[in-house]
Design a protein around this motif. Structure first.
Motif, PDB file in Angstrom:
ATOM      1  N   PRO A 177       6.202   4.533  12.965  1.00 43.85           N
ATOM      2  CA  PRO A 177       6.879   5.402  12.014  1.00 43.85           C
ATOM      3  C   PRO A 177       6.015   5.888  10.857  1.00 43.85           C
ATOM      4  O   PRO A 177       6.103   7.047  10.483  1.00 43.85           O
ATOM      5  CB  PRO A 177       8.022   4.531  11.503  1.00 43.85           C
ATOM      6  N   PHE A 178       5.206   5.007  10.284  1.00 40.10           N
ATOM      7  CA  PHE A 178       4.626   5.356   8.988  1.00 40.10           C
ATOM      8  C   PHE A 178       3.330   4.588   8.739  1.00 40.10           C
ATOM      9  O   PHE A 178       3.281   3.369   8.905  1.00 40.10           O
ATOM     10  CB  PHE A 178       5.642   5.021   7.891  1.00 40.10           C
ATOM     11  N   TYR A 179       2.302   5.326   8.353  1.00 41.52           N
ATOM     12  CA  TYR A 179       1.015   4.739   7.962  1.00 41.52           C
ATOM     13  C   TYR A 179       0.621   5.326   6.611  1.00 41.52           C
ATOM     14  O   TYR A 179       0.834   6.517   6.363  1.00 41.52           O
ATOM     15  CB  TYR A 179      -0.086   5.082   8.961  1.00 41.52           C
ATOM     16  N   GLN A 180       0.009   4.508   5.777  1.00 47.47           N
ATOM     17  CA  GLN A 180      -0.546   5.019   4.528  1.00 47.47           C
ATOM     18  C   GLN A 180      -1.675   4.104   4.069  1.00 47.47           C
ATOM     19  O   GLN A 180      -1.719   2.932   4.417  1.00 47.47           O
ATOM     20  CB  GLN A 180       0.523   5.139   3.447  1.00 47.47           C
ATOM     21  N   GLN A 181      -2.571   4.684   3.291  1.00 49.02           N
ATOM     22  CA  GLN A 181      -3.735   3.910   2.882  1.00 49.02           C
ATOM     23  C   GLN A 181      -4.379   4.526   1.651  1.00 49.02           C
ATOM     24  O   GLN A 181      -4.540   5.742   1.550  1.00 49.02           O
ATOM     25  CB  GLN A 181      -4.768   3.871   4.026  1.00 49.02           C
ATOM     26  N   GLN A 182      -4.736   3.673   0.697  1.00 45.28           N
ATOM     27  CA  GLN A 182      -5.602   4.067  -0.407  1.00 45.28           C
ATOM     28  C   GLN A 182      -7.051   3.872   0.051  1.00 45.28           C
ATOM     29  O   GLN A 182      -7.350   2.943   0.792  1.00 45.28           O
ATOM     30  CB  GLN A 182      -5.337   3.192  -1.640  1.00 45.28           C
TER      31      GLN A 182
END
Length: 282
Positions: A177-182
């Motif tokens: 569903p969802f991936y995020q990364q700094q």
């Protein structure tokens, strides 16, 4: 011999003034100003007229459990969250903490089926960047999660339950569903100076349609849409189709790790006819 009366009308008029029951003024008024016809206005039957509901705003508030983490500070329990979206596609998110503090976030939204993704712009008077994804059902927030940077400090929010958390039970195993990364990266677009990337986000729905957000350090956000062409245990390939109102084409490759983290993200193609390149790593 009879005398001819020269002004008979004056005599008749004078006589009429003396006759009882003769209202000359009323007669004249009736002649010159005929009575107006009565106008009847029908009152609409509200019981048969459907009421229009204003759907230009979304207002949700839910109590529950979650965790708010801020760099160099102890994690604090979340007891409630509220979400308000205006008709100009901006949103306000307020989380209530167990110590009675509240944290307010604001940003720009885009909706994908039952999920709403907010690209953060600020937190009250403080700077904020990153993404929050909210899912809701029956006017209740079922999940709010995301991370970013708040006044140069990393933060994360996890509230409620993600209905896609166990793909073996709820969705096909390949659905992510969802991936995020700094992290760090470079965004290059022909005719413009190179820009530094601060964070990236990828959201994929059940139809393998992808939404990609690229946040730059100058607070600019580039959004892309595309279709998943390949996915395995470590990588996802996305064929880009658009960028907001602009045309876009090319290939985006995503390498992901544990906890929906993004190890590397690379893309190249054309944005409104101009060649672009994205190179990002955590």
């Amino acid at each position: 011999m009879l005398k001819t009366i020269k002004y008979p009308f004056l005599i008749i008029l004078s006589t009429s003034l003396l006759l009882p029951g003769c209202d000359l003024e009323n007669n004249v008024n009736q002649t010159t100003n005929p009575p107006e016809e009565e106008t009847i206005t029908e009152t609409p039957n509200t019981s048969e007229t459907p009421l229009l509901v204003d759907n230009s705003q979304l207002n949700l508030q839910t109590s529950g459990q979650g965790i708010f983490e801020l760099e160099n500070r102890e994690a604090v329990e979340i007891t409630a969250v509220s979400f308000t979206m205006a008709d100009d596609n901006t949103s306000e998110i307020i989380i209530t903490l167990a110590d009675n503090r509240t944290m307010e976030f604001a940003g720009e939204t885009q909706q994908d089926n039952d999920s709403i993704i907010t690209s953060l712009t600020n937190s009250g008077m403080a700077d904020a960047e990153g993404y929050l994804i909210m899912q809701y059902q029956d006017n209740a927030i079922t999940m709010l999660q995301g991370d970013g940077v708040l006044d140069s400090q990393a933060f994360s929010i996890s509230f409620g339950e993600n209905k896609y958390a166990n793909p073996q039970e709820n969705q096909p195993s390949e659905y992510i569903p969802f991936y995020q990364q700094q992290g760090r990266g470079i965004f290059t677009l022909e005719g413009r100076e190179n820009e530094n990337i601060s964070s990236v986000m990828v959201q994929i729905n059940e139809e393998n349609q992808a939404t990609i957000g690229i946040s730059l350090r100058n607070d600019t956000i580039f959004n892309f849409r595309g279709e998943v062409s390949h996915q395995d245990a470590y990588t996802i390939n996305i064929q880009l189709t658009s960028s907001g109102m602009a045309d876009a084409e090319g290939l985006l490759k995503l390498e992901y790790g544990a906890n929906n983290s993004i190890n590397n993200l690379m893309a190249n193609g054309k944005l409104d006819g101009q060649p672009f390149l994205i190179n990002f790593s955590k």
